[in-house]
Design a protein around this motif. Sequence first.
Motif, PDB file in Angstrom:
ATOM      1  N   PRO A 110      -3.913  -2.576  -7.273  1.00  0.00           N
ATOM      2  CA  PRO A 110      -4.326  -3.490  -8.347  1.00  0.00           C
ATOM      3  C   PRO A 110      -5.556  -4.320  -7.984  1.00  0.00           C
ATOM      4  O   PRO A 110      -5.786  -4.644  -6.821  1.00  0.00           O
ATOM      5  CB  PRO A 110      -3.116  -4.410  -8.531  1.00  0.00           C
ATOM      6  N   SER A 111      -6.295  -4.678  -9.005  1.00  0.00           N
ATOM      7  CA  SER A 111      -7.420  -5.586  -8.834  1.00  0.00           C
ATOM      8  C   SER A 111      -6.927  -6.870  -8.177  1.00  0.00           C
ATOM      9  O   SER A 111      -5.864  -7.387  -8.516  1.00  0.00           O
ATOM     10  CB  SER A 111      -8.033  -5.893 -10.202  1.00  0.00           C
ATOM     11  N   GLY A 112      -7.696  -7.373  -7.213  1.00  0.00           N
ATOM     12  CA  GLY A 112      -7.311  -8.584  -6.503  1.00  0.00           C
ATOM     13  C   GLY A 112      -6.406  -8.344  -5.311  1.00  0.00           C
ATOM     14  O   GLY A 112      -5.993  -9.283  -4.648  1.00  0.00           O
ATOM     15  N   HIS A 113      -6.094  -7.086  -5.032  1.00  0.00           N
ATOM     16  CA  HIS A 113      -5.251  -6.722  -3.896  1.00  0.00           C
ATOM     17  C   HIS A 113      -5.987  -5.721  -3.014  1.00  0.00           C
ATOM     18  O   HIS A 113      -6.928  -5.074  -3.464  1.00  0.00           O
ATOM     19  CB  HIS A 113      -3.940  -6.099  -4.375  1.00  0.00           C
ATOM     20  N   VAL A 114      -5.536  -5.600  -1.784  1.00  0.00           N
ATOM     21  CA  VAL A 114      -6.093  -4.608  -0.862  1.00  0.00           C
ATOM     22  C   VAL A 114      -4.952  -3.824  -0.226  1.00  0.00           C
ATOM     23  O   VAL A 114      -3.794  -4.239  -0.268  1.00  0.00           O
ATOM     24  CB  VAL A 114      -6.960  -5.254   0.242  1.00  0.00           C
ATOM     25  N   ALA A 115      -5.301  -2.694   0.350  1.00  0.00           N
ATOM     26  CA  ALA A 115      -4.362  -1.882   1.124  1.00  0.00           C
ATOM     27  C   ALA A 115      -5.090  -1.416   2.376  1.00  0.00           C
ATOM     28  O   ALA A 115      -6.310  -1.242   2.365  1.00  0.00           O
ATOM     29  CB  ALA A 115      -3.873  -0.681   0.312  1.00  0.00           C
ATOM     30  N   GLY A 116      -4.344  -1.227   3.439  1.00  0.00           N
ATOM     31  CA  GLY A 116      -4.928  -0.760   4.691  1.00  0.00           C
ATOM     32  C   GLY A 116      -5.081   0.752   4.713  1.00  0.00           C
ATOM     33  O   GLY A 116      -4.333   1.474   4.055  1.00  0.00           O
ATOM     34  N   TYR A 117      -6.038   1.221   5.476  1.00  0.00           N
ATOM     35  CA  TYR A 117      -6.255   2.656   5.625  1.00  0.00           C
ATOM     36  C   TYR A 117      -4.980   3.361   6.081  1.00  0.00           C
ATOM     37  O   TYR A 117      -4.611   4.400   5.533  1.00  0.00           O
ATOM     38  CB  TYR A 117      -7.374   2.934   6.638  1.00  0.00           C
ATOM     39  N   GLY A 118      -4.324   2.795   7.071  1.00  0.00           N
ATOM     40  CA  GLY A 118      -3.094   3.395   7.598  1.00  0.00           C
ATOM     41  C   GLY A 118      -1.979   3.411   6.579  1.00  0.00           C
ATOM     42  O   GLY A 118      -1.236   4.390   6.464  1.00  0.00           O
ATOM     43  N   THR A 119      -1.839   2.339   5.824  1.00  0.00           N
ATOM     44  CA  THR A 119      -0.813   2.262   4.783  1.00  0.00           C
ATOM     45  C   THR A 119      -1.042   3.338   3.736  1.00  0.00           C
ATOM     46  O   THR A 119      -0.098   4.022   3.314  1.00  0.00           O
ATOM     47  CB  THR A 119      -0.818   0.863   4.127  1.00  0.00           C
ATOM     48  N   VAL A 120      -2.267   3.498   3.331  1.00  0.00           N
ATOM     49  CA  VAL A 120      -2.616   4.532   2.353  1.00  0.00           C
ATOM     50  C   VAL A 120      -2.315   5.909   2.932  1.00  0.00           C
ATOM     51  O   VAL A 120      -1.717   6.755   2.262  1.00  0.00           O
ATOM     52  CB  VAL A 120      -4.097   4.405   1.927  1.00  0.00           C
ATOM     53  N   GLY A 121      -2.698   6.127   4.182  1.00  0.00           N
ATOM     54  CA  GLY A 121      -2.455   7.424   4.818  1.00  0.00           C
ATOM     55  C   GLY A 121      -0.980   7.767   4.904  1.00  0.00           C
ATOM     56  O   GLY A 121      -0.578   8.903   4.659  1.00  0.00           O
ATOM     57  N   ARG A 122      -0.152   6.782   5.225  1.00  0.00           N
ATOM     58  CA  ARG A 122       1.296   7.011   5.324  1.00  0.00           C
ATOM     59  C   ARG A 122       1.937   7.246   3.964  1.00  0.00           C
ATOM     60  O   ARG A 122       2.984   7.884   3.869  1.00  0.00           O
ATOM     61  CB  ARG A 122       1.971   5.834   6.029  1.00  0.00           C
ATOM     62  N   ALA A 123       1.315   6.760   2.895  1.00  0.00           N
ATOM     63  CA  ALA A 123       1.869   6.902   1.550  1.00  0.00           C
ATOM     64  C   ALA A 123       1.593   8.275   0.933  1.00  0.00           C
ATOM     65  O   ALA A 123       2.190   8.618  -0.092  1.00  0.00           O
ATOM     66  CB  ALA A 123       1.311   5.816   0.633  1.00  0.00           C
TER      67      ALA A 123
END
Length: 78
Positions: free
Chosen positions: A11-24
């Motif tokens: 969502p706009s106004g939020h971030v995610a980490g590279y690792g978190t995205v990779g694990r998802a």
Amino acid sequence: EELWELVRSVPSGHVAGYGTVGRALSNPVSGFIVGKWMAQCPPDVPWWRIVGRSGELLIAKRDPNAALEQRKRLIEEG
């Protein structure tokens, strides 16, 4: 395409980490691999919402101007 859809879902106004995205991903990969793939990001994907695990703007290592753009976009989103 799965990666791009996942990044689009942050969502706009939020971030995610590279690792978190990779694990998802259905076939998980490291944050390092996600970073490599993000370098090929389509223009409609909000790439600026993906950051290092501690919130750092890792794109600065590759392109300082892109890091300035990322910071600007994140500030605009709150």
